[in-house]
Design a protein around this motif. Structure first.
Motif, PDB file in Angstrom:
ATOM      1  N   ILE A  25     -10.092   2.209  -4.471  1.00  0.00           N
ATOM      2  CA  ILE A  25      -8.993   1.698  -4.786  1.00  0.00           C
ATOM      3  C   ILE A  25      -8.203   1.624  -3.671  1.00  0.00           C
ATOM      4  CG2 ILE A  25      -6.826   1.645  -6.036  1.00  0.00           C
ATOM      5  CD1 ILE A  25      -8.598   3.308  -8.340  1.00  0.00           C
ATOM      6  N   ALA A  26      -7.798   0.317  -3.061  1.00  0.00           N
ATOM      7  CA  ALA A  26      -6.814   0.226  -1.933  1.00  0.00           C
ATOM      8  C   ALA A  26      -5.458   1.040  -2.030  1.00  0.00           C
ATOM      9  CB  ALA A  26      -6.741  -1.142  -1.538  1.00  0.00           C
ATOM     10  N   PRO A  27      -5.018   1.502  -1.382  1.00  0.00           N
ATOM     11  CA  PRO A  27      -3.494   2.170  -1.337  1.00  0.00           C
ATOM     12  C   PRO A  27      -2.671   1.281  -2.037  1.00  0.00           C
ATOM     13  CG  PRO A  27      -4.348   2.812   0.736  1.00  0.00           C
ATOM     14  CD  PRO A  27      -5.387   1.780   0.321  1.00  0.00           C
ATOM     15  N   VAL A  28      -2.344   0.048  -1.548  1.00  0.00           N
ATOM     16  CA  VAL A  28      -1.692  -1.111  -2.270  1.00  0.00           C
ATOM     17  C   VAL A  28      -1.798  -1.253  -3.728  1.00  0.00           C
ATOM     18  CG1 VAL A  28      -2.822  -3.172  -1.524  1.00  0.00           C
ATOM     19  CG2 VAL A  28      -0.234  -3.287  -1.905  1.00  0.00           C
ATOM     20  N   ASP A  29      -3.222  -1.424  -4.188  1.00  0.00           N
ATOM     21  CA  ASP A  29      -3.316  -1.351  -5.487  1.00  0.00           C
ATOM     22  C   ASP A  29      -3.103  -0.242  -6.319  1.00  0.00           C
ATOM     23  OD1 ASP A  29      -4.416  -4.035  -5.089  1.00  0.00           O
ATOM     24  OD2 ASP A  29      -6.457  -3.280  -4.423  1.00  0.00           O
ATOM     25  N   TRP A  30      -3.297   0.949  -5.635  1.00  0.00           N
ATOM     26  CA  TRP A  30      -3.117   2.271  -6.206  1.00  0.00           C
ATOM     27  C   TRP A  30      -1.734   2.417  -6.568  1.00  0.00           C
ATOM     28  CZ3 TRP A  30       0.087   6.144  -4.797  1.00  0.00           C
ATOM     29  CH2 TRP A  30       0.003   7.212  -5.418  1.00  0.00           C
ATOM     30  N   LEU A  31      -0.831   2.096  -5.589  1.00  0.00           N
ATOM     31  CA  LEU A  31       0.485   2.051  -5.655  1.00  0.00           C
ATOM     32  C   LEU A  31       0.965   1.246  -6.443  1.00  0.00           C
ATOM     33  CD1 LEU A  31       3.064   3.454  -4.284  1.00  0.00           C
ATOM     34  CD2 LEU A  31       3.200   1.672  -2.694  1.00  0.00           C
ATOM     35  N   THR A  60      12.619   2.733  -2.881  1.00  0.00           N
ATOM     36  CA  THR A  60      13.112   3.400  -1.724  1.00  0.00           C
ATOM     37  C   THR A  60      12.121   4.509  -0.977  1.00  0.00           C
ATOM     38  OG1 THR A  60      15.452   3.153  -2.595  1.00  0.00           O
ATOM     39  CG2 THR A  60      15.037   4.946  -0.820  1.00  0.00           C
ATOM     40  N   VAL A  61      11.647   5.241  -1.934  1.00  0.00           N
ATOM     41  CA  VAL A  61      10.848   6.361  -1.417  1.00  0.00           C
ATOM     42  C   VAL A  61       9.315   5.604  -1.172  1.00  0.00           C
ATOM     43  CG1 VAL A  61      11.668   8.073  -2.700  1.00  0.00           C
ATOM     44  CG2 VAL A  61      10.001   7.061  -3.592  1.00  0.00           C
ATOM     45  N   PHE A  62       8.905   4.652  -1.677  1.00  0.00           N
ATOM     46  CA  PHE A  62       7.545   4.224  -1.213  1.00  0.00           C
ATOM     47  C   PHE A  62       7.615   2.741  -0.384  1.00  0.00           C
ATOM     48  CE2 PHE A  62       6.176   6.282  -4.918  1.00  0.00           C
ATOM     49  CZ  PHE A  62       5.282   7.323  -4.326  1.00  0.00           C
ATOM     50  N   LEU A  64       2.143  14.192  -1.585  1.00  0.00           N
ATOM     51  CA  LEU A  64       1.752  14.163  -2.859  1.00  0.00           C
ATOM     52  C   LEU A  64       1.088  12.801  -3.263  1.00  0.00           C
ATOM     53  CD1 LEU A  64       4.525  15.919  -4.741  1.00  0.00           C
ATOM     54  CD2 LEU A  64       2.278  16.923  -4.228  1.00  0.00           C
ATOM     55  N   ALA A  65       1.636  11.505  -2.916  1.00  0.00           N
ATOM     56  CA  ALA A  65       1.221  10.567  -3.275  1.00  0.00           C
ATOM     57  C   ALA A  65      -0.374  10.116  -2.396  1.00  0.00           C
ATOM     58  CB  ALA A  65       1.804   9.222  -2.588  1.00  0.00           C
ATOM     59  N   THR A  66      -0.433  10.642  -1.125  1.00  0.00           N
ATOM     60  CA  THR A  66      -1.803  10.828  -0.346  1.00  0.00           C
ATOM     61  C   THR A  66      -2.925  11.453  -1.376  1.00  0.00           C
ATOM     62  OG1 THR A  66      -0.643  10.787   1.653  1.00  0.00           O
ATOM     63  CG2 THR A  66      -2.926  11.585   1.542  1.00  0.00           C
ATOM     64  N   PHE A 101      -2.361  16.045  -9.061  1.00  0.00           N
ATOM     65  CA  PHE A 101      -1.035  15.622  -8.050  1.00  0.00           C
ATOM     66  C   PHE A 101      -0.169  14.496  -8.408  1.00  0.00           C
ATOM     67  CE2 PHE A 101      -3.759  18.096  -4.742  1.00  0.00           C
ATOM     68  CZ  PHE A 101      -2.692  18.974  -4.418  1.00  0.00           C
ATOM     69  N   THR A 102      -1.084  13.493  -9.033  1.00  0.00           N
ATOM     70  CA  THR A 102      -0.230  12.493  -9.765  1.00  0.00           C
ATOM     71  C   THR A 102       1.030  13.015 -10.483  1.00  0.00           C
ATOM     72  OG1 THR A 102      -2.269  11.070  -9.799  1.00  0.00           O
ATOM     73  CG2 THR A 102      -0.596  10.728 -11.291  1.00  0.00           C
ATOM     74  N   ASN A 103       0.607  14.192 -11.446  1.00  0.00           N
ATOM     75  CA  ASN A 103       1.561  14.769 -12.191  1.00  0.00           C
ATOM     76  C   ASN A 103       2.660  15.464 -11.424  1.00  0.00           C
ATOM     77  OD1 ASN A 103       2.696  16.163 -14.939  1.00  0.00           O
ATOM     78  ND2 ASN A 103       2.239  18.060 -13.715  1.00  0.00           N
ATOM     79  N   GLU A 104       2.352  16.240 -10.501  1.00  0.00           N
ATOM     80  CA  GLU A 104       3.188  16.694  -9.179  1.00  0.00           C
ATOM     81  C   GLU A 104       4.077  15.535  -8.876  1.00  0.00           C
ATOM     82  OE1 GLU A 104       3.953  19.773  -8.914  1.00  0.00           O
ATOM     83  OE2 GLU A 104       2.313  20.648 -10.404  1.00  0.00           O
TER      84      GLU A 104
END
Length: 418
Positions: free
Chosen positions: A43-49, A68-70, A157-159, A170-173
Motif C-alpha cells: 500500500i503506497a503511503p498516499v493510499d494508506w493516508l 494540518t499534521v499530515f 506513529l504514522a510511519t 500503532f494505528t490505535n496510538e
C-alpha cells in the motif's frame, strides 16, 4: 526493551512501551546498511493516508487537525531503522546500572527533590507515591526532562502504523495522539517524542496519556512536556491506578545462604519475608529481614554469582511501567540513593562482559537442539531463553539461576555441537 506482554491484549499499557525504551541510546545520525528499512508494504503511503483519514474522521478527529499534521507527511526512514535495529550486545546488570545511575544523576536528583519539595509532597498526599520514586522515574526516563525525544510524534506513529509489522497497535496510538492534539493539550510542533511515540518528561505513550494524564495545574491542558506539575500528577496517577503501595518500598539487596535453592529465585514465586528469613536470606549487611508481613520474591539479575534482591509489590508495579527487571532495580536503587542510602554491597566482577548477539543466537539454537525450548533464535535473552537455561542447569545439577554466563554458554554450545 523490554519484556512486554501482548500490546493488544492488555488494557493497561506500560508508560514506556518496550519498543520505545532505548530511543535515547541510539545515535541520531546512526546508519547501518545491514538494517532493512524498506516498508515491505504494497500500500503506497498516499493510499494508506487516504484510507486512514476516513478512519480518523469517523473516530471524531477534526478534518482541520488531520490536514494540518499530515500536510507533508512521508514515512520516516529513521523510525524504521530504529524499529528494525537490534543491539549487537546484551547489556549486563552492572553495565546497565552504571549507565543508569551516575554520581551526577544522584546529586542532581537530590537537588531536585529539595527544589520541588512542595509539589512532590502535594502529589504524595493526593496519590501516595513517594517523591524519591517519582524523581527516579523522571531521571531514568529523560534525565529529568533533558531528553524527551526529537521525533514529531504523529510522523513517527504514522510511519509505524503504515508499516504492516505492528500496524494495529500503532494505528490505535496514532488515533489517540490526534485526539490529544484535537483536545488542545499540546501544539503539533511541540508534540515531540521517541521514535515509537513515547512522549513528555516521563515518556507516556498516547494510550497511557489518554488513560492517566492529569491536569495538575488546572490550566485546562495536560502538558507533559512543559508543566512539571502535570508531569508529576500524571505519573503519580498512573502508578496509583495500577496499585502502587505507599506503605512499602520496592525491595532491598540481600545475601543468600550457602546451599540456597536457586530455583526459588523467580518472580513467579512469592513468600512472606518471615519464610525467606527461615530459609537463611538476610539483608546485605547480614542483619535480619524486616519483621513485617510482605509477600516478596528473590531476583538474581546477574545470576547466583551476582547481587541478590528481595522485591515487593512496588517492584512489580515498576515492571508494569517498563517490563524489565534491570529497569525496575535501577528505579528502586536510584530512589534509595536519592534518600541517602549507599551503594550496593555486591561488587562488579573484573570479567563483566556482555554477550554478543551472535553468541546469544548460538545459545538459543543449541538449547533447542538439546531439547530445551528457547524459542526462535533471535538474540534476545527473554524469559523463554532463561527458562531453557534453567532447565539445562537443573538437568546437569548446576545452580539453577537461569543466567547465561560465559562459561555456561560455551558448555551448552559445545554439548549441542558434540
Amino acid at each position: 526493551m523490554i519484556r512486554m506482554k501482548s500490546f493488544l491484549k492488555s488494557t493497561i499499557l506500560p508508560v514506556t512501551a518496550v519498543i520505545a525504551m532505548s530511543f535515547a541510546n541510539i545515535p541520531v545520525n546512526a546508519q547501518d546498511t545491514n538494517v532493512n528499512t524498506e516498508l515491505n508494504n504494497p500500500i503506497a503511503p498516499v493510499d494508506w493516508l487516504n484510507t486512514f483519514k476516513q478512519t480518523a474522521l469517523k473516530e471524531g478527529i477534526s478534518e482541520s487537525t488531520f490536514d494540518t499534521v499530515f500536510a507533508d507527511w512521508q514515512p520516516v526512514e529513521k523510525v524504521l531503522y530504529y524499529d528494525r535495529r537490534q543491539p549487537e550486545f546484551s547489556r549486563t546488570f552492572w553495565g546497565y546500572i552504571e549507565r543508569s545511575i551516575s554520581k551526577e544523576r544522584i546529586e542532581r536528583g537530590r537537588r531536585l527533590l529539595k527544589e520541588h519539595k512542595i509539589l512532590l509532597n502535594e502529589v504524595y498526599q493526593k496519590f501516595g507515591v513517594q517523591p524519591r520514586f517519582l524523581v527516579a522515574f523522571w531521571g531514568l526516563e529523560t534525565n529529568f526532562g533533558d531528553y524527551t525525544g526529537g521525533f514529531p510524534v504523529v510522523d513517527a506513529l504514522a510511519t509505524l502504523a503504515h508499516d504492516p509489522r505492528r500496524s494495529e497497535f500503532f494505528t490505535n496510538e496514532l488515533l489517540l495522539a490526534l485526539k490529544i492534539l484535537d483536545q488542545g493539550h499540546i501544539a503539533h510542533e511541540r508534540m515531540l517524542g521517541s521514535w515509537a511515540g513515547a512522549m513528555g518528561q516521563t515518556q507516556f505513550m498516547p494510550s497511557t496519556f489518554t488513560g492517566y494524564a492529569f491536569d495538575g495545574d488546572n490550566d485546562g491542558k495536560k502538558d507533559l512536556w512543559g508543566s512539571l506539575t502535570d508531569v508529576m500528577y500524571s505519573s503519580s496517577n498512573y502508578l496509583s491506578q495500577i496499585g502502587w503501595n505507599k506503605e512499602q518500598t520496592w525491595g532491598r539487596e540481600v545475601i543468600l545462604p550457602d546451599g540456597f535453592n536457586y530455583e526459588l529465585a523467580d518472580l513467579n514465586i512469592q513468600k512472606d519475608l518471615s519464610e525467606w528469613q527461615k530459609l537463611g536470606v538476610r539483608r546485605a549487611n547480614g542483619a535480619d529481614l524486616p519483621k513485617v508481613v510482605i509477600d516478596a520474591s528473590i531476583v538474581l539479575p546477574a545470576g547466583h554469582k551476582g547481587p541478590a534482591f528481595v522485591v515487593y509489590n512496588n517492584f512489580r508495579k515498576i515492571m508494569v511501567w517498563n517490563r524489565s527487571i534491570l529497569y525496575a532495580i535501577a528505579v528502586g536503587h536510584l530512589a534509595d540513593q536519592l534518600q541517602g542510602k549507599g551503594d550496593l554491597v555486591a561488587k562488579k566482577p573484573a570479567n563483566d562482559k556482555p554477550l554478543h548477539r551472535d553468541e546469544a543466537i548460538a545459545l538459543q539454537a543449541a538449547l533447542n537442539t538439546l531439547g530445551f525450548n528457547a524459542g526462535n533464535p533471535d538474540g534476545i535473552l527473554g524469559s523463554k531463553t532463561r527458562a531453557a537455561v534453567k532447565a539445562f542447569q537443573i538437568k546437569h545439577g548446576l545452580p539453577a539461576d537461569g543466567y547465561p554466563e560465559a562459561s555456561l554458554v560455551t558448555r551448552i554450545i559445545t554439548e549441542a555441537n558434540g
